[in-house]
Design a protein around this motif. Structure first.
Motif, PDB file in Angstrom:
ATOM      1  N   MET A   1      -2.443  -8.706  -4.886  1.00  0.00           N
ATOM      2  CA  MET A   1      -2.828  -8.335  -3.531  1.00  0.00           C
ATOM      3  C   MET A   1      -1.965  -7.225  -2.968  1.00  0.00           C
ATOM      4  N   THR A   2      -0.716  -7.189  -3.369  1.00  0.00           N
ATOM      5  CA  THR A   2       0.178  -6.143  -2.884  1.00  0.00           C
ATOM      6  C   THR A   2       0.838  -5.474  -4.062  1.00  0.00           C
ATOM      7  N   THR A   3       1.308  -4.273  -3.863  1.00  0.00           N
ATOM      8  CA  THR A   3       2.035  -3.556  -4.904  1.00  0.00           C
ATOM      9  C   THR A   3       3.377  -3.143  -4.344  1.00  0.00           C
ATOM     10  N   GLY A   4       4.343  -2.930  -5.218  1.00  0.00           N
ATOM     11  CA  GLY A   4       5.653  -2.522  -4.766  1.00  0.00           C
ATOM     12  C   GLY A   4       6.406  -3.675  -4.123  1.00  0.00           C
ATOM     13  N   VAL A   5       7.421  -3.329  -3.351  1.00  0.00           N
ATOM     14  CA  VAL A   5       8.259  -4.317  -2.688  1.00  0.00           C
ATOM     15  C   VAL A   5       7.774  -4.501  -1.257  1.00  0.00           C
ATOM     16  N   THR A   6       7.540  -5.743  -0.876  1.00  0.00           N
ATOM     17  CA  THR A   6       7.092  -6.068   0.472  1.00  0.00           C
ATOM     18  C   THR A   6       8.302  -6.335   1.362  1.00  0.00           C
ATOM     19  N   LYS A   7       8.413  -5.578   2.443  1.00  0.00           N
ATOM     20  CA  LYS A   7       9.522  -5.772   3.382  1.00  0.00           C
ATOM     21  C   LYS A   7       9.132  -6.809   4.427  1.00  0.00           C
ATOM     22  N   ILE A   8       9.867  -7.917   4.436  1.00  0.00           N
ATOM     23  CA  ILE A   8       9.572  -9.037   5.327  1.00  0.00           C
ATOM     24  C   ILE A   8      10.694  -9.187   6.344  1.00  0.00           C
TER      25      ILE A   8
ATOM     26  N   VAL B   1       5.570  -6.878   7.121  1.00  0.00           N
ATOM     27  CA  VAL B   1       5.035  -8.085   7.740  1.00  0.00           C
ATOM     28  C   VAL B   1       6.186  -8.839   8.409  1.00  0.00           C
ATOM     29  N   ILE B   2       5.869  -9.548   9.484  1.00  0.00           N
ATOM     30  CA  ILE B   2       6.856 -10.327  10.226  1.00  0.00           C
ATOM     31  C   ILE B   2       6.496 -11.802  10.131  1.00  0.00           C
ATOM     32  N   LEU B   3       7.490 -12.633   9.858  1.00  0.00           N
ATOM     33  CA  LEU B   3       7.337 -14.085   9.798  1.00  0.00           C
ATOM     34  C   LEU B   3       8.266 -14.660  10.854  1.00  0.00           C
ATOM     35  N   SER B   4       7.716 -15.257  11.909  1.00  0.00           N
ATOM     36  CA  SER B   4       8.541 -15.658  13.044  1.00  0.00           C
ATOM     37  C   SER B   4       8.288 -17.092  13.476  1.00  0.00           C
ATOM     38  N   ASP B   5       9.387 -17.790  13.736  1.00  0.00           N
ATOM     39  CA  ASP B   5       9.320 -19.127  14.319  1.00  0.00           C
ATOM     40  C   ASP B   5       8.908 -18.999  15.784  1.00  0.00           C
ATOM     41  N   LEU B   6       8.216 -20.018  16.317  1.00  0.00           N
ATOM     42  CA  LEU B   6       7.837 -19.996  17.720  1.00  0.00           C
ATOM     43  C   LEU B   6       8.945 -20.526  18.626  1.00  0.00           C
TER      44      LEU B   6
ATOM     45  N   ILE C   1       7.364 -17.614  -6.552  1.00  0.00           N
ATOM     46  CA  ILE C   1       6.099 -16.959  -6.887  1.00  0.00           C
ATOM     47  C   ILE C   1       6.375 -15.739  -7.772  1.00  0.00           C
ATOM     48  N   PRO C   2       5.879 -15.731  -9.010  1.00  0.00           N
ATOM     49  CA  PRO C   2       6.191 -14.645  -9.951  1.00  0.00           C
ATOM     50  C   PRO C   2       5.780 -13.262  -9.445  1.00  0.00           C
ATOM     51  N   GLU C   3       4.630 -13.187  -8.739  1.00  0.00           N
ATOM     52  CA  GLU C   3       4.138 -11.870  -8.320  1.00  0.00           C
ATOM     53  C   GLU C   3       4.769 -11.375  -7.024  1.00  0.00           C
TER      54      GLU C   3
ATOM     55  N   SER D   1       3.211 -20.568  -2.886  1.00  0.00           N
ATOM     56  CA  SER D   1       1.900 -19.951  -3.057  1.00  0.00           C
ATOM     57  C   SER D   1       1.205 -19.762  -1.720  1.00  0.00           C
ATOM     58  N   LEU D   2       1.255 -20.796  -0.868  1.00  0.00           N
ATOM     59  CA  LEU D   2       0.615 -20.713   0.447  1.00  0.00           C
ATOM     60  C   LEU D   2       1.279 -19.641   1.313  1.00  0.00           C
ATOM     61  N   LEU D   3       2.606 -19.591   1.275  1.00  0.00           N
ATOM     62  CA  LEU D   3       3.342 -18.623   2.085  1.00  0.00           C
ATOM     63  C   LEU D   3       3.028 -17.198   1.654  1.00  0.00           C
ATOM     64  N   TRP D   4       3.098 -16.940   0.352  1.00  0.00           N
ATOM     65  CA  TRP D   4       2.851 -15.579  -0.141  1.00  0.00           C
ATOM     66  C   TRP D   4       1.415 -15.144   0.132  1.00  0.00           C
ATOM     67  N   ARG D   5       0.469 -16.072  -0.065  1.00  0.00           N
ATOM     68  CA  ARG D   5      -0.939 -15.748   0.195  1.00  0.00           C
ATOM     69  C   ARG D   5      -1.157 -15.433   1.676  1.00  0.00           C
ATOM     70  N   ALA D   6      -0.521 -16.203   2.567  1.00  0.00           N
ATOM     71  CA  ALA D   6      -0.675 -15.964   4.004  1.00  0.00           C
ATOM     72  C   ALA D   6      -0.130 -14.588   4.387  1.00  0.00           C
ATOM     73  N   LEU D   7       1.009 -14.214   3.824  1.00  0.00           N
ATOM     74  CA  LEU D   7       1.594 -12.915   4.133  1.00  0.00           C
ATOM     75  C   LEU D   7       0.711 -11.777   3.619  1.00  0.00           C
ATOM     76  N   CYS D   8       0.218 -11.929   2.393  1.00  0.00           N
ATOM     77  CA  CYS D   8      -0.629 -10.882   1.806  1.00  0.00           C
ATOM     78  C   CYS D   8      -1.943 -10.738   2.570  1.00  0.00           C
ATOM     79  N   TYR D   9      -2.567 -11.865   2.918  1.00  0.00           N
ATOM     80  CA  TYR D   9      -3.822 -11.814   3.652  1.00  0.00           C
ATOM     81  C   TYR D   9      -3.617 -11.214   5.041  1.00  0.00           C
ATOM     82  N   ALA D  10      -2.489 -11.544   5.664  1.00  0.00           N
ATOM     83  CA  ALA D  10      -2.190 -10.993   6.990  1.00  0.00           C
ATOM     84  C   ALA D  10      -2.070  -9.480   6.923  1.00  0.00           C
ATOM     85  N   MET D  11      -1.399  -8.962   5.897  1.00  0.00           N
ATOM     86  CA  MET D  11      -1.256  -7.515   5.745  1.00  0.00           C
ATOM     87  C   MET D  11      -2.593  -6.849   5.494  1.00  0.00           C
ATOM     88  N   GLU D  12      -3.449  -7.479   4.694  1.00  0.00           N
ATOM     89  CA  GLU D  12      -4.754  -6.889   4.402  1.00  0.00           C
ATOM     90  C   GLU D  12      -5.656  -6.928   5.632  1.00  0.00           C
ATOM     91  N   ARG D  13      -5.633  -8.030   6.379  1.00  0.00           N
ATOM     92  CA  ARG D  13      -6.438  -8.101   7.601  1.00  0.00           C
ATOM     93  C   ARG D  13      -5.978  -7.057   8.608  1.00  0.00           C
TER      94      ARG D  13
END
Length: 299
Positions: free
Chosen positions: A1-8, A55-60, A28-30, A115-127
């Motif tokens: 879903m993503t290429t290169g290094v994802t800055k979080i 992408v930003i991952l933030s506690d409420l 997650i290997p990928e 897996s759930l965390l990485w998928r959520a981040l990737c989908y968020a970036m694509e959306r």
């Protein structure tokens, strides 16, 4: 879903939760990521002013912010960066509301694996990528490539809210292409379109990339300048005239390109009204246009 290094950018005050999230991503290997960890909203906003992550991952729940306030303030300074919020089980009503405030997704603590965390981040970036693409298509003027009126109002309102909180000075410019009807009647509408494109280029060269510039309709343009100096109106007005003079020296010109420009400064002691600023700058511009006309008629 993503290429290169994802800055979080991770905004989480609980060291244990931050460690678990990092470990989940490592599983997650990928996943190839660079993680910046902030423990407070203030630290996160400071990081966002320096550079933007993917992408930003933030506690409420943060020491200096609770609930939707964090979402709103992060979204204000990083509108184009996708945001995934972390919630506790008791935050089940806040999570959907965070989506309305600009978040792309939410995850419940205690129910997250790698897996759930990485998928959520990737989908968020694509959306977010698709959202920005559609937004761009709706907010850009086809002829000049500048923002259209809708794009200007959206971006300028956002900048004004941020400027009000930081007390940075705001200047609103309103410009009108002189003699547009004469150009169309004498040389045709194709040449009129060319004049609009040329005017847009002059204005683009006269303002900073950080300024919000638009063709707001017909032969009218507007620009919002944030964090200017006291004489920004005079300096930029002079720069526009210099660019016009240089443009008019080009060989083969059949008419001189001319712009009438009005500028007003916002009173930062209160939240500025963008429509009112536009109206005031328009009035100043019209006065300059009338003075130009009077000079031509008396010559």
């Amino acid at each position: 879903m993503t290429t290169g290094v994802t800055k979080i950018l991770l905004v989480e005050d609980n060291p244990g939760d931050a460690r678990l999230l990092r470990e989940a991503l490592v599983e997650i290997p990928e996943s190839r990521f660079e993680l910046t960890h902030c423990e407070t909203l203030a630290q996160a906003l400071g990081c966002l002013e320096k550079s933007k992550p993917d992408v930003i991952l933030s506690d409420l729940g943060l020491p200096d912010s609770q609930g939707l306030e964090a979402v709103r303030r992060i979204h204000d300074v990083a509108t184009d960066v996708p945001l995934v919020v972390l919630t506790a089980l008791k935050d089940d009503t806040l999570a959907p509301q965070s989506l309305q405030q600009g978040a792309q997704d939410y995850l419940v603590k205690g129910q997250i694996d790698g897996s759930l965390l990485w998928r959520a981040l990737c989908y968020a970036m694509e959306r977010q990528r698709i959202h920005l693409l559609l937004l761009t298509l709706a907010l850009i003027d086809d002829l000049t490539g500048l923002n259209n009126r809708r794009g200007f109002m959206a971006m300028a309102e956002q900048q004004m809210k941020l400027a009000y909180r930081t007390r940075k000075p705001i200047f609103l410019f309103f410009a009108d292409l002189d003699g547009m009807k004469r150009i169309n009647d004498t040389f045709g509408h194709q040449e009129g379109n060319r004049a609009l494109v040329d005017a847009a280029r002059v204005l683009k060269d006269s303002f900073r990339q950080s300024d919000v510039l638009a063709r707001i309709g017909g032969d009218e343009f507007a620009a919002l300048v944030v964090d200017g100096v006291e004489n920004s109106g005079e300096v930029i007005g002079h720069r526009i005239q210099q660019k016009l003079n240089a443009h008019n020296t080009n060989p083969g010109r059949r008419y001189d390109l001319s712009l009438s420009v009005g500028v007003v400064a916002a009173d930062m002691s209160q939240q500025a009204d963008l429509e009112l600023l536009l109206s005031q700058a328009d009035a100043v511009m019209y006065q300059q246009k009338q003075e130009k006309r009077a000079l031509r008629e008396s010559a």
